[in-house]
Design a protein around this motif. Sequence first.
Motif, PDB file in Angstrom:
ATOM      1  N   VAL A 157       0.840  -1.199   0.000  1.00 58.09           N
ATOM      2  CA  VAL A 157       0.000   0.000   0.000  1.00 58.09           C
ATOM      3  C   VAL A 157       0.877   1.252   0.000  1.00 58.09           C
ATOM      4  O   VAL A 157       1.861   1.324   0.737  1.00 58.09           O
ATOM      5  CB  VAL A 157      -0.901   0.017   1.256  1.00 58.09           C
ATOM      6  CG1 VAL A 157      -1.705   1.313   1.352  1.00 58.09           C
ATOM      7  CG2 VAL A 157      -1.837  -1.182   1.261  1.00 58.09           C
ATOM      8  N   VAL A 158       0.513   2.225  -0.830  1.00 55.47           N
ATOM      9  CA  VAL A 158       1.117   3.558  -0.747  1.00 55.47           C
ATOM     10  C   VAL A 158       0.374   4.254   0.390  1.00 55.47           C
ATOM     11  O   VAL A 158      -0.783   4.651   0.243  1.00 55.47           O
ATOM     12  CB  VAL A 158       0.977   4.346  -2.065  1.00 55.47           C
ATOM     13  CG1 VAL A 158       1.623   5.720  -1.929  1.00 55.47           C
ATOM     14  CG2 VAL A 158       1.586   3.572  -3.231  1.00 55.47           C
ATOM     15  N   ALA A 159       1.059   4.367   1.538  1.00 54.54           N
ATOM     16  CA  ALA A 159       0.394   4.826   2.760  1.00 54.54           C
ATOM     17  C   ALA A 159       0.344   6.340   2.895  1.00 54.54           C
ATOM     18  O   ALA A 159      -0.461   6.858   3.661  1.00 54.54           O
ATOM     19  CB  ALA A 159       1.082   4.215   3.984  1.00 54.54           C
ATOM     20  N   ASN A 160       1.192   7.053   2.169  1.00 57.02           N
ATOM     21  CA  ASN A 160       1.204   8.505   2.326  1.00 57.02           C
ATOM     22  C   ASN A 160       0.642   9.238   1.110  1.00 57.02           C
ATOM     23  O   ASN A 160       0.921  10.411   0.891  1.00 57.02           O
ATOM     24  CB  ASN A 160       2.605   9.019   2.673  1.00 57.02           C
ATOM     25  CG  ASN A 160       3.632   8.761   1.588  1.00 57.02           C
ATOM     26  OD1 ASN A 160       3.482   7.855   0.774  1.00 57.02           O
ATOM     27  ND2 ASN A 160       4.699   9.547   1.587  1.00 57.02           N
ATOM     28  N   LEU A 161      -0.206   8.565   0.357  1.00 59.37           N
ATOM     29  CA  LEU A 161      -0.896   9.202  -0.761  1.00 59.37           C
ATOM     30  C   LEU A 161      -2.010  10.085  -0.217  1.00 59.37           C
ATOM     31  O   LEU A 161      -2.728   9.691   0.716  1.00 59.37           O
ATOM     32  CB  LEU A 161      -1.482   8.131  -1.683  1.00 59.37           C
ATOM     33  CG  LEU A 161      -2.075   8.598  -2.998  1.00 59.37           C
ATOM     34  CD1 LEU A 161      -0.981   9.173  -3.893  1.00 59.37           C
ATOM     35  CD2 LEU A 161      -2.753   7.435  -3.700  1.00 59.37           C
ATOM     36  N   GLU A 162      -2.155  11.249  -0.776  1.00 59.20           N
ATOM     37  CA  GLU A 162      -3.230  12.154  -0.356  1.00 59.20           C
ATOM     38  C   GLU A 162      -4.579  11.462  -0.551  1.00 59.20           C
ATOM     39  O   GLU A 162      -4.837  10.879  -1.608  1.00 59.20           O
ATOM     40  CB  GLU A 162      -3.171  13.430  -1.199  1.00 59.20           C
ATOM     41  CG  GLU A 162      -4.199  14.455  -0.839  1.00 59.20           C
ATOM     42  CD  GLU A 162      -4.056  15.725  -1.670  1.00 59.20           C
ATOM     43  OE1 GLU A 162      -5.101  16.365  -1.911  1.00 59.20           O
ATOM     44  OE2 GLU A 162      -2.934  16.071  -2.077  1.00 59.20           O
ATOM     45  N   PRO A 163      -5.451  11.496   0.473  1.00 60.07           N
ATOM     46  CA  PRO A 163      -6.769  10.857   0.330  1.00 60.07           C
ATOM     47  C   PRO A 163      -7.557  11.442  -0.841  1.00 60.07           C
ATOM     48  O   PRO A 163      -7.405  12.617  -1.196  1.00 60.07           O
ATOM     49  CB  PRO A 163      -7.471  11.171   1.653  1.00 60.07           C
ATOM     50  CG  PRO A 163      -6.365  11.415   2.621  1.00 60.07           C
ATOM     51  CD  PRO A 163      -5.271  12.076   1.805  1.00 60.07           C
ATOM     52  N   ALA A 164      -8.397  10.586  -1.436  1.00 61.58           N
ATOM     53  CA  ALA A 164      -9.250  11.002  -2.544  1.00 61.58           C
ATOM     54  C   ALA A 164     -10.660  10.475  -2.284  1.00 61.58           C
ATOM     55  O   ALA A 164     -10.822   9.404  -1.697  1.00 61.58           O
ATOM     56  CB  ALA A 164      -8.724  10.442  -3.861  1.00 61.58           C
ATOM     57  N   VAL A 165     -11.663  11.219  -2.710  1.00 63.98           N
ATOM     58  CA  VAL A 165     -13.047  10.768  -2.586  1.00 63.98           C
ATOM     59  C   VAL A 165     -13.451  10.159  -3.925  1.00 63.98           C
ATOM     60  O   VAL A 165     -13.422  10.830  -4.961  1.00 63.98           O
ATOM     61  CB  VAL A 165     -13.983  11.918  -2.175  1.00 63.98           C
ATOM     62  CG1 VAL A 165     -15.430  11.431  -2.129  1.00 63.98           C
ATOM     63  CG2 VAL A 165     -13.565  12.480  -0.825  1.00 63.98           C
ATOM     64  N   ILE A 166     -13.814   8.868  -3.886  1.00 63.91           N
ATOM     65  CA  ILE A 166     -14.196   8.131  -5.086  1.00 63.91           C
ATOM     66  C   ILE A 166     -15.605   7.606  -4.870  1.00 63.91           C
ATOM     67  O   ILE A 166     -15.847   6.832  -3.944  1.00 63.91           O
ATOM     68  CB  ILE A 166     -13.207   6.974  -5.351  1.00 63.91           C
ATOM     69  CG1 ILE A 166     -11.785   7.526  -5.515  1.00 63.91           C
ATOM     70  CG2 ILE A 166     -13.644   6.168  -6.574  1.00 63.91           C
ATOM     71  CD1 ILE A 166     -10.705   6.458  -5.519  1.00 63.91           C
ATOM     72  N   ARG A 167     -16.546   8.055  -5.699  1.00 66.26           N
ATOM     73  CA  ARG A 167     -17.952   7.665  -5.572  1.00 66.26           C
ATOM     74  C   ARG A 167     -18.474   7.913  -4.163  1.00 66.26           C
ATOM     75  O   ARG A 167     -19.197   7.112  -3.594  1.00 66.26           O
ATOM     76  CB  ARG A 167     -18.154   6.208  -5.949  1.00 66.26           C
ATOM     77  CG  ARG A 167     -17.944   5.881  -7.400  1.00 66.26           C
ATOM     78  CD  ARG A 167     -19.129   6.411  -8.209  1.00 66.26           C
ATOM     79  NE  ARG A 167     -18.986   6.094  -9.600  1.00 66.26           N
ATOM     80  CZ  ARG A 167     -19.873   5.410 -10.300  1.00 66.26           C
ATOM     81  NH1 ARG A 167     -20.988   5.004  -9.737  1.00 66.26           N
ATOM     82  NH2 ARG A 167     -19.673   5.174 -11.566  1.00 66.26           N
ATOM     83  N   GLY A 168     -18.024   9.013  -3.565  1.00 70.71           N
ATOM     84  CA  GLY A 168     -18.499   9.400  -2.248  1.00 70.71           C
ATOM     85  C   GLY A 168     -17.806   8.694  -1.097  1.00 70.71           C
ATOM     86  O   GLY A 168     -18.165   8.893   0.055  1.00 70.71           O
ATOM     87  N   ILE A 169     -16.796   7.882  -1.396  1.00 70.93           N
ATOM     88  CA  ILE A 169     -16.069   7.125  -0.375  1.00 70.93           C
ATOM     89  C   ILE A 169     -14.649   7.675  -0.284  1.00 70.93           C
ATOM     90  O   ILE A 169     -13.965   7.794  -1.302  1.00 70.93           O
ATOM     91  CB  ILE A 169     -16.035   5.631  -0.720  1.00 70.93           C
ATOM     92  CG1 ILE A 169     -17.452   5.087  -0.916  1.00 70.93           C
ATOM     93  CG2 ILE A 169     -15.279   4.842   0.349  1.00 70.93           C
ATOM     94  CD1 ILE A 169     -17.509   3.765  -1.652  1.00 70.93           C
TER      95      ILE A 169
END
Length: 111
Positions: free
Chosen positions: A67-79
């Motif tokens: 897992v890339v643990a320090n990737l900026e969070p993204a909202v995908i289909r509301g999740i």
Amino acid sequence: MQSQEIHLEDFQKIDLRVGEVVSAERVEGTRALMVLRVNLGTEERTLVAGLAPYYSVEEMVGKKVVVVANLEPAVIRGIKSQGMLLAADDGQGKVSLVTVDRDIAPGSRVR
């Protein structure tokens, strides 16, 4: 295919961790998306991944993935997706998760 080279310092900014998938479910109304809960040792995170055409929910649970643990969070289909797991794609319809070949604790650094 030749990729642009990066400096070692750029690569060292990426925090790669072993994560264990503790739950998985399909995202209703999509063809490819799954929501995964992944144990990263000190925390659990939600990841959204386009793996449904390649893996069943049952196959995903228990897998130890990178897992890339320090990737900026993204909202995908509301999740809210809080990282990205790594997978190889041959461009011809085959996808394979990047996993570890021995039992190792969730949260272990990948170097």
